[in-house]
Design an enzyme around this catalytic site. Structure first.
Site, PDB file in Angstrom:
ATOM      1  N   CYS A   1       0.518  -1.455  -0.182  1.00  0.00           N
ATOM      2  CA  CYS A   1      -0.391  -0.030  -0.054  1.00  0.00           C
ATOM      3  C   CYS A   1       0.742   1.416   0.008  1.00  0.00           C
ATOM      4  O   CYS A   1       0.166   2.216  -0.150  1.00  0.00           O
ATOM      5  CB  CYS A   1      -0.861   0.402   1.252  1.00  0.00           C
TER       6      CYS A   1
ATOM      7  N   CYS B   1       4.599 -31.533  14.735  1.00  0.00           N
ATOM      8  CA  CYS B   1       3.924 -30.761  15.614  1.00  0.00           C
ATOM      9  C   CYS B   1       2.544 -31.766  16.762  1.00  0.00           C
ATOM     10  O   CYS B   1       2.814 -32.824  15.909  1.00  0.00           O
ATOM     11  CB  CYS B   1       3.636 -29.539  15.419  1.00  0.00           C
TER      12      CYS B   1
END
Length: 369
Positions: A188, A331
């Protein structure tokens, strides 16, 4: 809370709003995350409307480039914290309401505690890591989320985590399941934004908040509205729950606090090989692979096969130690290992074969070598 009848006279005169609607506003607690282009109009209109408690989270200071669109601030505010400057002006606008400031960065470590104390959240941030963190926290805490975004000449508004015609509650991930790849994220600062656009979109966000609190009208639940400042064209698209997204959201507060959203949104996870339990055991027995547990120390169940422990929080500082060609990560649930695989893929490219255990070590409980 006492009120000035004259201040809200126009609300009292509204059919289907009146004294009852105003009282609902005065009792509401709304958290606005981001006091920039979107946050300024949201805060101004909610304060003026008599929203009883407004929380403001922003760790940034006012800069000259902000003043083109962030209308709560003046040139004299440059260098000062946005939350303090905003609070000062909002209190002058409406001294009857409570303003609570949080001059901190929203993180996975503090999001739960801060969001939990409010009725709903307004996302006025400008980056994907904050958007996904806010969304996931609101889903876990069951808080309505009013979303807004701006880019160049167009803006978007939606309301998430609110029950509509069906029993399901749609969230930001039903619209964008996972963050885009880093090279797909528009900048932006380079592309720019028309200064009046955040004012229009922020005003719409504030309107959705008021509608939710008072029960008037129909909120943008299950819809994304896009508005163009150049043509005044607007259109809405339906958001559906056709694809499940619950597996992308942390299971609880503990897992949320262990999720590193800045890392998640910095690396692409597209193209990473996911292994089911059978494939995982086959791979680690047949190949000379480096098996890495990216959980924090002490998490259970413990792995009963050879591996190294490198928590996701310390993964980037350990990359030079990964010498094997084949790397397999795991995990607790598969979420952190997928993000870790994205980090490794970004660092090593096609130099190494990188995969992870889908659904995590929990999926191994009924599987044996």
């Amino acid at each position: 809370m006492t009120t000035d009848n004259e201040r809200y006279a126009c609300h009292y005169s509204l059919r289907d709003f009146g004294v009852e609607g105003q009282q609902k506003l005065l009792e509401a607690r709304v958290l606005v995350i981001g006091a920039g282009g979107l946050g300024c109009p949201v805060l101004q209109y909610l304060a003026a409307a008599g929203t009883g408690t407004l929380g403001i989270i922003d760790h940034d200071t006012v800069s000259l480039s902000n003043l083109q669109r962030q209308t709560l601030y003046t040139t004299d505010d440059i260098g000062f914290l946005k939350v303090e400057c905003a609070a000062e002006r909002l209190r002058k606008l409406n001294p009857e309401i409570s303003i609570i400031t949080y001059p901190v960065e929203l993180t996975s470590g503090n999001a739960w505690e801060m969001i939990a104390g409010y009725d709903m959240v307004v996302d006025c941030t400008d980056n994907f890591s904050s958007r996904y963190l806010i969304n996931d926290a609101c889903v876990l805490l069951d808080k309505p989320l009013i979303f807004g975004a701006v880019y160049r000449y167009e803006g978007q508004v939606a309301v998430f985590n609110v029950t509509g015609d069906s029993s399901s509650k749609l969230n930001y991930r039903h619209l964008f399941p996972e963050p885009p790849a880093p090279d797909e994220i528009p900048d932006c600062n380079e592309a720019g934004v028309l200064g009046v656009l955040p004012g229009m979109i922020g005003m719409m966000q504030a309107t959705e908040v008021i509608k939710l609190i008072t029960g008037i009208g129909k909120v943008l639940r299950g819809k994304l509205m896009t508005f163009s400042m150049l043509t005044y064209d607007s259109f809405t698209v339906d958001i559906t729950d056709e694809k499940p997204v619950s597996h992308l959201i942390p299971e609880d507060r503990q897992e949320l606090e262990k999720t590193y959203y800045s890392l998640i949104c910095s690396f692409s996870t597209h193209g990473i090989e996911e292994l089911d339990p059978a494939e995982f055991y086959k791979r680690i027995s047949e190949e000379k692979s480096l098996i890495i547990d990216v959980r924090e120390e002490g998490e259970s169940p413990a792995a009963d096969f050879p591996h190294q422990s490198v928590p996701l929080s310390r993964l980037t500082e350990s990359l030079s130690k990964f010498n094997q060609e084949n790397i397999i990560l795991f995990c607790q649930s598969g979420k952190r290992s997928l993000k870790a695989a994205g980090i490794l893929m970004h660092h090593f490219g096609t130099e190494k074969k990188i995969s992870h255990l889908r659904n995590g070590i929990k999926a191994l409980q009924n599987i044996s070598l």
